[in-house]
Design an enzyme around this catalytic site. Structure first.
Site, short mmCIF file in Angstrom:
data_model
loop_
_atom_site.label_atom_id
_atom_site.label_comp_id
_atom_site.label_asym_id
_atom_site.label_seq_id
_atom_site.Cartn_x
_atom_site.Cartn_y
_atom_site.Cartn_z
N ASP A 187 37.03 -37.93 4.61
CA ASP A 187 36.59 -37.12 5.75
C ASP A 187 37.34 -35.79 5.85
O ASP A 187 38.46 -35.65 5.37
CB ASP A 187 36.84 -37.89 7.05
CG ASP A 187 35.76 -38.92 7.35
OD1 ASP A 187 35.68 -39.36 8.50
OD2 ASP A 187 34.98 -39.26 6.44
N HIS A 236 29.58 -34.27 8.51
CA HIS A 236 30.61 -34.71 9.47
C HIS A 236 30.73 -33.73 10.64
O HIS A 236 31.79 -33.59 11.24
CB HIS A 236 31.96 -34.87 8.76
CG HIS A 236 32.97 -35.70 9.51
ND1 HIS A 236 32.63 -36.81 10.25
CD2 HIS A 236 34.33 -35.57 9.63
CE1 HIS A 236 33.73 -37.33 10.78
NE2 HIS A 236 34.76 -36.60 10.44
N HIS A 244 33.64 -30.67 14.48
CA HIS A 244 34.36 -31.91 14.78
C HIS A 244 34.70 -32.04 16.27
O HIS A 244 35.85 -32.29 16.65
CB HIS A 244 35.63 -32.00 13.94
CG HIS A 244 36.09 -33.40 13.69
ND1 HIS A 244 36.71 -34.15 14.66
CD2 HIS A 244 36.03 -34.19 12.60
CE1 HIS A 244 37.01 -35.34 14.16
NE2 HIS A 244 36.60 -35.39 12.91
N HIS A 246 40.98 -39.57 4.05
CA HIS A 246 40.82 -38.15 4.40
C HIS A 246 41.29 -37.24 3.26
O HIS A 246 42.34 -37.48 2.67
CB HIS A 246 41.63 -37.83 5.66
CG HIS A 246 41.16 -38.57 6.87
ND1 HIS A 246 41.44 -39.90 7.09
CD2 HIS A 246 40.41 -38.16 7.93
CE1 HIS A 246 40.88 -40.29 8.23
NE2 HIS A 246 40.25 -39.25 8.75
#
Length: 340
Positions: free
Chosen positions: A161, A211, A215, A308
């Site tokens: 991510d 994603h 964010h 990540h």
């Protein structure tokens, strides 16, 4: 001669004085009562007090977006992208208190059985043993949130991510060494800022996941128009960075903040909602050994591992991957993509 009656002057003046005193008492009493009620109800503020600021996402088209620890949010300013389409003017959801941007975000750990992510952790540092899987949270949303591999069996789906980031290249090198495939969940603005990294991910045979653009957190509380923007614009930015023919098969809500609305938006764009079943909390940098141990304890055949490659210093994640990849091979795991 009849006697003329005197006018009662003094009592009249006394009556006026009393009326003034009574009026003054009433005014003072009302003022005191109003002040007491306002203070008790929280309606009055001390003189000069400023309204609490709402944290906003940050980043520019030339830099990566790094989520803030403890809130799964991003630093101030990222709600106004310098590149790409602009966000609608719908009010943004309230953000949790911000913390130093040097550390990444916490994420909940959805269950493979339910495929449903939970709420983000509230602390910038882990409050529980990162090797212990989180309890399965309740399902939200109308669609299916994926938490397993496409083929099942003794396979694993590695997902990364918040990139592309400085660690993306190192992770790609390690994956190539072990012939492992992975899914990269990209922040839209980071993709636009690092198109070469996106193209390298695709050239190596890995797959892409949306994603969001900035964010925002909590994602499940965004107004519909803002959710549409974050999902749709991010996908367009990723396709722009990857070039013609780029496909984005999944959307992963920041912090696992899925709900019926954003799942429907995702499905309408031809993407699947991607959760996870293994969360080593590498965002908190608990140490390489803790990350390795958490994956080894939580992983079951067909699991989706959350890691990540962006959002902060990912040195521990890279070091953990150097141990996990040979361990997975030794355990007989094959590398797969998430179900769709």
């Amino acid at each position: 001669m009849p006697r003329t009656a005197r006018r009662p002057c003094a009592p009249t003046r006394l009556s006026r004085t009393r009326r003034r005193l009574l009026a003054g008492c009433v005014a003072v009493t009302a003022a005191l009562g109003l002040a007491a009620c306002g203070t008790a109800g929280g309606a009055l503020q001390p003189p000069g007090a400023a309204a609490p600021a709402t944290a906003q996402p940050s980043g520019t088209a030339a830099t990566t977006v790094a989520p803030v620890p403890g809130s799964d949010a991003v630093p101030p300013g990222a709600n106004s992208p310098a590149a790409g389409p602009s966000a609608p003017s719908a009010p943004s959801a309230p953000s949790a208190p911000s913390a130093p941007a040097a550390s990444p975000k916490p994420k909940p750990s959805p269950s493979a059985a339910t495929g449903s992510p939970g709420a983000p952790a509230a602390s910038a540092t882990p409050t529980a043993d990162p090797s212990s899987p989180a309890a399965p949270p309740p399902r939200t949303g109308a669609g299916a949130v994926i938490g397993s591999t496409a083929s099942g069996g003794r396979t694993v789906a590695l997902t990364f991510d918040d990139g592309p980031g400085p660690a993306t290249g190192q992770i790609l090198d390690l994956l190539a060494q072990y012939h492992a495939k992975a899914t990269f969940c990209l922040i839209g603005r980071n993709a636009v800022a690092n198109p070469a990294a996106v193209k390298r991910v695709l050239a190596a045979g890995h797959r892409l996941c949306d994603h969001s653009v900035t964010h925002p957190q909590p994602f499940a509380k965004l107004p519909h128009d803002r959710a549409v923007y974050e999902i749709t614009a991010a996908r367009n930015m990723i396709v722009q960075a990857g070039g013609p023919g780029t496909e984005v098969g999944w959307f992963r809500a920041p912090g696992g903040g899925f709900n019926a609305d954003n799942e429907q938006i995702t499905a309408g764009l031809g993407m699947s909602s991607l959760g996870w079943s293994v969360d080593p909390r590498d965002w908190a940098r608990p140490g390489t050994a803790a990350i390795v141990s958490a994956v080894q304890k939580q992983l079951k055949p067909g699991g989706v591992v959350l890691l990540h490659d962006g959002g902060g210093d990912r040195g521990q994640t890279v070091a953990a991957l150097k141990q996990l990849l040979p361990w997975l091979v030794a355990q007989g795991y094959g590398f797969d993509f998430p179900a769709a």
